[in-house]
Design a protein around this motif. Structure first.
Motif, PDB file in Angstrom:
ATOM      1  N   GLY A 133       0.820  -1.215   0.000  1.00 39.03           N
ATOM      2  CA  GLY A 133       0.000   0.000   0.000  1.00 39.03           C
ATOM      3  C   GLY A 133       0.851   1.261   0.000  1.00 39.03           C
ATOM      4  O   GLY A 133       0.569   2.217  -0.715  1.00 39.03           O
ATOM      5  N   GLY A 134       1.909   1.249   0.799  1.00 37.10           N
ATOM      6  CA  GLY A 134       2.823   2.389   0.818  1.00 37.10           C
ATOM      7  C   GLY A 134       3.529   2.560  -0.504  1.00 37.10           C
ATOM      8  O   GLY A 134       3.730   3.682  -0.987  1.00 37.10           O
ATOM      9  N   ALA A 135       3.892   1.448  -1.098  1.00 38.67           N
ATOM     10  CA  ALA A 135       4.563   1.495  -2.396  1.00 38.67           C
ATOM     11  C   ALA A 135       3.612   2.013  -3.463  1.00 38.67           C
ATOM     12  O   ALA A 135       3.985   2.843  -4.296  1.00 38.67           O
ATOM     13  CB  ALA A 135       5.071   0.107  -2.767  1.00 38.67           C
ATOM     14  N   CYS A 193       7.216   0.377 -14.356  1.00 38.61           N
ATOM     15  CA  CYS A 193       8.069   1.293 -13.600  1.00 38.61           C
ATOM     16  C   CYS A 193       8.840   0.497 -12.553  1.00 38.61           C
ATOM     17  O   CYS A 193       8.299  -0.428 -11.952  1.00 38.61           O
ATOM     18  CB  CYS A 193       7.168   2.324 -12.930  1.00 38.61           C
ATOM     19  SG  CYS A 193       7.977   3.346 -11.701  1.00 38.61           S
ATOM     20  N   VAL A 194      10.076   0.856 -12.330  1.00 36.75           N
ATOM     21  CA  VAL A 194      10.853   0.256 -11.250  1.00 36.75           C
ATOM     22  C   VAL A 194      11.234   1.361 -10.272  1.00 36.75           C
ATOM     23  O   VAL A 194      11.664   2.445 -10.673  1.00 36.75           O
ATOM     24  CB  VAL A 194      12.103  -0.505 -11.773  1.00 36.75           C
ATOM     25  CG1 VAL A 194      13.071   0.408 -12.483  1.00 36.75           C
ATOM     26  CG2 VAL A 194      12.800  -1.241 -10.650  1.00 36.75           C
ATOM     27  N   VAL A 195      10.998   1.095  -8.991  1.00 37.06           N
ATOM     28  CA  VAL A 195      11.419   2.012  -7.935  1.00 37.06           C
ATOM     29  C   VAL A 195      12.668   1.404  -7.317  1.00 37.06           C
ATOM     30  O   VAL A 195      12.652   0.257  -6.854  1.00 37.06           O
ATOM     31  CB  VAL A 195      10.322   2.205  -6.862  1.00 37.06           C
ATOM     32  CG1 VAL A 195      10.811   3.116  -5.749  1.00 37.06           C
ATOM     33  CG2 VAL A 195       9.046   2.758  -7.493  1.00 37.06           C
ATOM     34  N   ASN A 196      13.752   2.158  -7.334  1.00 37.13           N
ATOM     35  CA  ASN A 196      15.032   1.695  -6.792  1.00 37.13           C
ATOM     36  C   ASN A 196      15.157   2.190  -5.356  1.00 37.13           C
ATOM     37  O   ASN A 196      14.893   3.355  -5.074  1.00 37.13           O
ATOM     38  CB  ASN A 196      16.180   2.240  -7.652  1.00 37.13           C
ATOM     39  CG  ASN A 196      16.063   1.776  -9.081  1.00 37.13           C
ATOM     40  OD1 ASN A 196      16.056   0.595  -9.353  1.00 37.13           O
ATOM     41  ND2 ASN A 196      15.929   2.715 -10.005  1.00 37.13           N
ATOM     42  N   MET A 197      15.559   1.274  -4.474  1.00 36.48           N
ATOM     43  CA  MET A 197      15.602   1.592  -3.045  1.00 36.48           C
ATOM     44  C   MET A 197      16.942   1.198  -2.441  1.00 36.48           C
ATOM     45  O   MET A 197      17.567   0.238  -2.884  1.00 36.48           O
ATOM     46  CB  MET A 197      14.478   0.852  -2.323  1.00 36.48           C
ATOM     47  CG  MET A 197      13.097   1.261  -2.802  1.00 36.48           C
ATOM     48  SD  MET A 197      11.793   0.260  -2.074  1.00 36.48           S
ATOM     49  CE  MET A 197      11.923  -1.221  -3.050  1.00 36.48           C
ATOM     50  N   GLU A 198      17.315   1.927  -1.414  1.00 42.00           N
ATOM     51  CA  GLU A 198      18.535   1.589  -0.685  1.00 42.00           C
ATOM     52  C   GLU A 198      18.243   0.500   0.336  1.00 42.00           C
ATOM     53  O   GLU A 198      17.131  -0.040   0.350  1.00 42.00           O
ATOM     54  CB  GLU A 198      19.159   2.852  -0.076  1.00 42.00           C
ATOM     55  CG  GLU A 198      18.155   3.747   0.645  1.00 42.00           C
ATOM     56  CD  GLU A 198      18.092   3.502   2.106  1.00 42.00           C
ATOM     57  OE1 GLU A 198      17.380   2.578   2.530  1.00 42.00           O
ATOM     58  OE2 GLU A 198      18.713   4.246   2.850  1.00 42.00           O
ATOM     59  N   ASN A 199      19.216   0.181   1.169  1.00 38.25           N
ATOM     60  CA  ASN A 199      19.108  -0.959   2.092  1.00 38.25           C
ATOM     61  C   ASN A 199      17.929  -0.890   3.048  1.00 38.25           C
ATOM     62  O   ASN A 199      17.414  -1.919   3.466  1.00 38.25           O
ATOM     63  CB  ASN A 199      20.393  -1.115   2.900  1.00 38.25           C
ATOM     64  CG  ASN A 199      21.531  -1.605   2.044  1.00 38.25           C
ATOM     65  OD1 ASN A 199      21.314  -2.186   0.993  1.00 38.25           O
ATOM     66  ND2 ASN A 199      22.747  -1.350   2.484  1.00 38.25           N
ATOM     67  N   ILE A 213      14.754  -3.381  -5.346  1.00 42.12           N
ATOM     68  CA  ILE A 213      13.902  -2.776  -6.371  1.00 42.12           C
ATOM     69  C   ILE A 213      12.476  -3.254  -6.189  1.00 42.12           C
ATOM     70  O   ILE A 213      12.231  -4.326  -5.635  1.00 42.12           O
ATOM     71  CB  ILE A 213      14.376  -3.098  -7.802  1.00 42.12           C
ATOM     72  CG1 ILE A 213      14.322  -4.596  -8.083  1.00 42.12           C
ATOM     73  CG2 ILE A 213      15.766  -2.541  -8.058  1.00 42.12           C
ATOM     74  CD1 ILE A 213      14.572  -4.956  -9.542  1.00 42.12           C
ATOM     75  N   MET A 214      11.544  -2.436  -6.624  1.00 39.79           N
ATOM     76  CA  MET A 214      10.140  -2.819  -6.635  1.00 39.79           C
ATOM     77  C   MET A 214       9.600  -2.505  -8.024  1.00 39.79           C
ATOM     78  O   MET A 214       9.762  -1.396  -8.520  1.00 39.79           O
ATOM     79  CB  MET A 214       9.336  -2.057  -5.590  1.00 39.79           C
ATOM     80  CG  MET A 214       7.883  -2.483  -5.573  1.00 39.79           C
ATOM     81  SD  MET A 214       6.920  -1.674  -4.289  1.00 39.79           S
ATOM     82  CE  MET A 214       7.729  -2.299  -2.827  1.00 39.79           C
ATOM     83  N   VAL A 239      14.295  -8.232  -5.177  1.00 39.62           N
ATOM     84  CA  VAL A 239      13.029  -7.700  -5.688  1.00 39.62           C
ATOM     85  C   VAL A 239      12.057  -7.729  -4.518  1.00 39.62           C
ATOM     86  O   VAL A 239      11.681  -8.798  -4.037  1.00 39.62           O
ATOM     87  CB  VAL A 239      12.498  -8.536  -6.871  1.00 39.62           C
ATOM     88  CG1 VAL A 239      11.163  -7.985  -7.353  1.00 39.62           C
ATOM     89  CG2 VAL A 239      13.515  -8.558  -8.005  1.00 39.62           C
ATOM     90  N   VAL A 240      11.671  -6.580  -4.059  1.00 41.24           N
ATOM     91  CA  VAL A 240      10.815  -6.458  -2.877  1.00 41.24           C
ATOM     92  C   VAL A 240       9.386  -6.884  -3.195  1.00 41.24           C
ATOM     93  O   VAL A 240       8.739  -7.557  -2.399  1.00 41.24           O
ATOM     94  CB  VAL A 240      10.857  -5.011  -2.335  1.00 41.24           C
ATOM     95  CG1 VAL A 240       9.890  -4.814  -1.189  1.00 41.24           C
ATOM     96  CG2 VAL A 240      12.269  -4.653  -1.913  1.00 41.24           C
ATOM     97  N   ASP A 241       8.890  -6.504  -4.370  1.00 40.11           N
ATOM     98  CA  ASP A 241       7.521  -6.834  -4.754  1.00 40.11           C
ATOM     99  C   ASP A 241       7.318  -6.463  -6.218  1.00 40.11           C
ATOM    100  O   ASP A 241       8.136  -5.760  -6.806  1.00 40.11           O
ATOM    101  CB  ASP A 241       6.516  -6.054  -3.891  1.00 40.11           C
ATOM    102  CG  ASP A 241       5.129  -6.689  -3.805  1.00 40.11           C
ATOM    103  OD1 ASP A 241       4.813  -7.572  -4.635  1.00 40.11           O
ATOM    104  OD2 ASP A 241       4.354  -6.300  -2.914  1.00 40.11           O
ATOM    105  N   HIS A 242       6.231  -6.941  -6.772  1.00 40.18           N
ATOM    106  CA  HIS A 242       5.732  -6.477  -8.068  1.00 40.18           C
ATOM    107  C   HIS A 242       4.273  -6.154  -7.834  1.00 40.18           C
ATOM    108  O   HIS A 242       3.481  -7.032  -7.512  1.00 40.18           O
ATOM    109  CB  HIS A 242       5.906  -7.556  -9.132  1.00 40.18           C
ATOM    110  CG  HIS A 242       5.446  -7.128 -10.491  1.00 40.18           C
ATOM    111  ND1 HIS A 242       5.648  -7.903 -11.609  1.00 40.18           N
ATOM    112  CD2 HIS A 242       4.792  -6.022 -10.936  1.00 40.18           C
ATOM    113  CE1 HIS A 242       5.154  -7.291 -12.668  1.00 40.18           C
ATOM    114  NE2 HIS A 242       4.620  -6.141 -12.278  1.00 40.18           N
TER     115      HIS A 242
END
Length: 176
Positions: free
Chosen positions: A43-45, A62-68, A105-106, A140-143
């Motif tokens: 939901g936050g994503a 779209c890909v959202v790139n995230m740090e640790n 990444i998400m 990959v955190v989620d799709h």
């Protein structure tokens, strides 16, 4: 392949010289839309991209790139497709995360039809992406699929967490 010189059977050292090339990729900033809040839930994503993706008349990947700590660093529009499909090569999905030095990444995309159920191709892409990301020591955190009518979401991680949590690399699946 070396080319023969004017004298039959003779080659010059220039015929064997390989030229070095430099490949320089440059990240460039685009427009900003989003928060600096860690993306710890689907939901936050979705809140990060929902307003943009739900209004589109074609599929966008779209890909959202995230740090640790799952804080978003940037996002990249990987593909803009048709009303019911979009091609998103694995290397294009991973490229911006690698160049941004991100380990998480998400992936998100919209379904303009209003149906947020992933297609068979969406599921296959996700599985291949998860396996390829493991090779790159990325996660990959989620799709998340966002429905184009009202912004409802479908989190593949929530529906199939095993796809995202297996530590072993399935090389056969990557080569499909």
């Amino acid at each position: 392949m070396p080319r023969k010189k004017e004298t039959a059977g003779q080659y010059s050292m220039d015929d064997y010289r390989l030229k070095q090339v430099d490949i320089r990729l440059k990240l460039m900033e685009g427009p900003s839309y989003y928060s600096q809040t860690p993306l710890t839930s689907p939901g936050g994503a979705a809140a990060v991209m929902r307003d943009v993706l739900k209004e589109l008349d074609r599929e966008w990947v779209c890909v959202v790139n995230m740090e640790n700590h799952l804080k978003p660093v940037n996002f990249n529009i990987v593909s803009i497709g048709s009303i019911n499909q979009s091609l998103a090569p694995i290397q294009n999905i991973l490229k911006s995360g690698i160049l941004s030095n991100c380990s998480n990444i998400m992936l998100m995309h919209n379904h303009p039809s209003g149906d947020n159920e992933p297609s068979r191709e969406d599921l296959q892409l996700t599985k291949r992406l998860v396996e390829a990301a493991k090779l790159m020591d990325m996660n990959v955190v989620d799709h998340v699929v966002i429905d184009g009518q009202n912004g409802n979401i479908y989190s593949m991680r929530e529906h199939d967490p095993d796809m995202f949590t297996s530590k072993e690399i399935d090389l056969d699946y990557i080569q499909m």
